[in-house]
Motif scaffolding. Structure first.
Motif, PDB file in Angstrom:
ATOM      1  N   ARG A 272       5.893  15.633  -0.400  1.00 24.43           N
ATOM      2  CA  ARG A 272       5.109  14.522  -0.524  1.00 24.43           C
ATOM      3  C   ARG A 272       6.053  13.182  -0.539  1.00 24.43           C
ATOM      4  O   ARG A 272       5.656  12.092   0.001  1.00 24.43           O
ATOM      5  CB  ARG A 272       3.799  14.664  -1.208  1.00 24.43           C
ATOM      6  N   VAL A 273       6.557  13.171  -1.806  1.00 19.99           N
ATOM      7  CA  VAL A 273       7.400  11.982  -2.190  1.00 19.99           C
ATOM      8  C   VAL A 273       8.256  11.555  -0.996  1.00 19.99           C
ATOM      9  O   VAL A 273       8.467  10.429  -0.580  1.00 19.99           O
ATOM     10  CB  VAL A 273       7.993  12.256  -3.648  1.00 19.99           C
ATOM     11  N   ALA A 274       8.885  12.570  -0.558  1.00 24.07           N
ATOM     12  CA  ALA A 274      10.083  12.344   0.323  1.00 24.07           C
ATOM     13  C   ALA A 274       9.106  12.045   1.762  1.00 24.07           C
ATOM     14  O   ALA A 274      10.150  11.062   2.251  1.00 24.07           O
ATOM     15  CB  ALA A 274      10.950  13.805   0.695  1.00 24.07           C
ATOM     16  N   SER A 275       8.252  12.654   1.988  1.00 22.19           N
ATOM     17  CA  SER A 275       7.631  12.142   3.150  1.00 22.19           C
ATOM     18  C   SER A 275       7.194  10.544   3.053  1.00 22.19           C
ATOM     19  O   SER A 275       7.368  10.052   3.895  1.00 22.19           O
ATOM     20  CB  SER A 275       6.368  12.822   3.547  1.00 22.19           C
ATOM     21  N   VAL A 276       6.828  10.034   2.158  1.00 26.16           N
ATOM     22  CA  VAL A 276       6.258   8.727   1.707  1.00 26.16           C
ATOM     23  C   VAL A 276       7.484   7.823   1.691  1.00 26.16           C
ATOM     24  O   VAL A 276       7.562   6.837   2.510  1.00 26.16           O
ATOM     25  CB  VAL A 276       5.513   8.913   0.436  1.00 26.16           C
ATOM     26  N   ARG A 277       8.496   8.253   1.189  1.00 26.89           N
ATOM     27  CA  ARG A 277       9.762   7.434   1.354  1.00 26.89           C
ATOM     28  C   ARG A 277      10.528   7.442   2.625  1.00 26.89           C
ATOM     29  O   ARG A 277      10.846   6.257   3.024  1.00 26.89           O
ATOM     30  CB  ARG A 277      10.851   8.281   0.431  1.00 26.89           C
ATOM     31  N   LYS A 278      10.411   8.506   3.335  1.00 24.54           N
ATOM     32  CA  LYS A 278      10.810   8.456   4.764  1.00 24.54           C
ATOM     33  C   LYS A 278       9.856   7.398   5.557  1.00 24.54           C
ATOM     34  O   LYS A 278      10.338   6.789   6.520  1.00 24.54           O
ATOM     35  CB  LYS A 278      10.705   9.755   5.173  1.00 24.54           C
TER      36      LYS A 278
ATOM     37  N   ALA B  91       1.020  -1.140   0.110  1.00 24.83           N
ATOM     38  CA  ALA B  91      -0.044  -0.089  -0.053  1.00 24.83           C
ATOM     39  C   ALA B  91       0.681   1.356  -0.063  1.00 24.83           C
ATOM     40  O   ALA B  91       0.618   2.044  -1.011  1.00 24.83           O
ATOM     41  CB  ALA B  91      -1.052  -0.040   1.253  1.00 24.83           C
ATOM     42  N   LEU B  92       2.037   1.127   0.909  1.00 22.68           N
ATOM     43  CA  LEU B  92       2.819   2.412   0.785  1.00 22.68           C
ATOM     44  C   LEU B  92       3.692   2.675  -0.693  1.00 22.68           C
ATOM     45  O   LEU B  92       3.896   3.527  -0.948  1.00 22.68           O
ATOM     46  CB  LEU B  92       3.788   2.049   1.981  1.00 22.68           C
ATOM     47  N   THR B  93       4.033   1.504  -1.131  1.00 22.35           N
ATOM     48  CA  THR B  93       4.504   1.482  -2.457  1.00 22.35           C
ATOM     49  C   THR B  93       3.771   2.010  -3.380  1.00 22.35           C
ATOM     50  O   THR B  93       4.026   2.695  -4.217  1.00 22.35           O
ATOM     51  CB  THR B  93       5.118   0.061  -2.750  1.00 22.35           C
ATOM     52  N   VAL B  94       2.341   1.654  -3.346  1.00 27.87           N
ATOM     53  CA  VAL B  94       1.485   2.228  -4.239  1.00 27.87           C
ATOM     54  C   VAL B  94       1.343   3.679  -4.312  1.00 27.87           C
ATOM     55  O   VAL B  94       1.283   4.553  -4.965  1.00 27.87           O
ATOM     56  CB  VAL B  94       0.030   1.724  -4.408  1.00 27.87           C
ATOM     57  N   LEU B  95       1.329   4.183  -2.974  1.00 23.02           N
ATOM     58  CA  LEU B  95       1.024   5.540  -2.519  1.00 23.02           C
ATOM     59  C   LEU B  95       2.415   6.391  -2.923  1.00 23.02           C
ATOM     60  O   LEU B  95       2.315   7.342  -3.500  1.00 23.02           O
ATOM     61  CB  LEU B  95       1.050   5.831  -1.018  1.00 23.02           C
ATOM     62  N   LEU B  96       3.655   5.748  -2.783  1.00 23.12           N
ATOM     63  CA  LEU B  96       4.680   6.411  -3.229  1.00 23.12           C
ATOM     64  C   LEU B  96       4.544   6.342  -4.748  1.00 23.12           C
ATOM     65  O   LEU B  96       5.091   7.516  -5.464  1.00 23.12           O
ATOM     66  CB  LEU B  96       6.100   5.543  -3.075  1.00 23.12           C
ATOM     67  N   GLU B  97       4.434   5.499  -5.537  1.00 26.32           N
ATOM     68  CA  GLU B  97       4.187   5.639  -7.063  1.00 26.32           C
ATOM     69  C   GLU B  97       3.344   6.570  -7.496  1.00 26.32           C
ATOM     70  O   GLU B  97       3.498   7.589  -8.509  1.00 26.32           O
ATOM     71  CB  GLU B  97       3.730   4.384  -7.454  1.00 26.32           C
ATOM     72  N   ARG B  98       2.389   6.716  -6.791  1.00 23.79           N
ATOM     73  CA  ARG B  98       1.150   7.731  -7.115  1.00 23.79           C
ATOM     74  C   ARG B  98       1.821   9.199  -6.737  1.00 23.79           C
ATOM     75  O   ARG B  98       1.680  10.121  -7.536  1.00 23.79           O
ATOM     76  CB  ARG B  98      -0.151   7.482  -6.327  1.00 23.79           C
ATOM     77  N   ALA B  99       2.273   9.221  -5.856  1.00 25.98           N
ATOM     78  CA  ALA B  99       3.033  10.625  -5.341  1.00 25.98           C
ATOM     79  C   ALA B  99       4.012  10.922  -6.228  1.00 25.98           C
ATOM     80  O   ALA B  99       4.085  12.050  -6.776  1.00 25.98           O
ATOM     81  CB  ALA B  99       3.712  10.390  -3.959  1.00 25.98           C
ATOM     82  N   GLU B 100       4.845  10.151  -6.704  1.00 23.93           N
ATOM     83  CA  GLU B 100       6.067  10.185  -7.747  1.00 23.93           C
ATOM     84  C   GLU B 100       5.485  10.670  -9.054  1.00 23.93           C
ATOM     85  O   GLU B 100       5.845  11.709  -9.868  1.00 23.93           O
ATOM     86  CB  GLU B 100       6.686   9.089  -8.061  1.00 23.93           C
ATOM     87  N   ALA B 101       4.143   9.882  -9.563  1.00 21.69           N
ATOM     88  CA  ALA B 101       3.528  10.148 -10.732  1.00 21.69           C
ATOM     89  C   ALA B 101       3.068  11.874 -10.819  1.00 21.69           C
ATOM     90  O   ALA B 101       2.816  12.430 -11.788  1.00 21.69           O
ATOM     91  CB  ALA B 101       2.519   9.411 -11.053  1.00 21.69           C
TER      92      ALA B 101
END
Length: 156
Positions: A109-115, A8-18
């Motif tokens: 947002r991307v940095a936050s999700v990665r962290k 779920a977090l990976t999907v969230l990261l992919e969406r944030a990166e997009a």
């Protein structure tokens, strides 16, 4: 951390990166538009300057009231076009600033999700290590309760 949570977090990261990538494209487009608007403003201003220089030379010679009226009329319309283009350039600069802010927000947002993913993975690793240590401690305690150190039996 369970694999479903990580997924779920990976999907969230992919969406944030997009979304960040989309904001970057929008920023690049806004930069091109702002640059084009400023260039057009500069070209119009330069044309007005050249136009005034040419007509000053012409006025040094003989001119008529009709020609003077045409000069003033065209000059007025040129000034109006320059003013409108200045407004277009200002608006393009405002959009550029807004695009920069959006990109910064998306990058954050991307940095936050990665962290968050990094923290969750570290937390899962610590939990796994504690469980392994607990299992090793329990195994050692059972071995000690059964008759001593299992290493003593190997040496003897």
């Amino acid at each position: 951390m369970s694999s479903s949570n990580l997924q779920a977090l990976t999907v969230l990261l992919e969406r944030a990166e997009a979304e960040r990538d989309e904001a970057l494209r929008f920023l690049q487009d806004a930069e091109r538009r702002a640059q084009a608007a400023r260039l057009q403003h500069d070209q119009l201003s330069q044309y007005r300057s050249d136009y005034q220089s040419r007509w000053k030379q012409e006025f040094a010679q003989r001119t008529t009231i009709q020609i003077l009226g045409c000069y003033q009329n065209f000059g007025g319309r040129l000034d109006q076009a320059i003013g409108q283009q200045a407004g277009v350039a200002d608006f393009a600069d405002q959009r550029l600033d807004a695009a920069r802010r959006v990109l910064q927000e998306r990058e954050l947002r991307v940095a936050s999700v990665r962290k968050l993913i990094e923290r969750r993975r570290a937390e899962a690793l610590r939990t796994e290590m504690r469980q392994e240590q607990r299992a090793t401690d329990e195994q050692a305690a059972r071995a000690a309760a059964r008759g001593g150190n299992p290493l003593n039996r190997l040496v003897a």
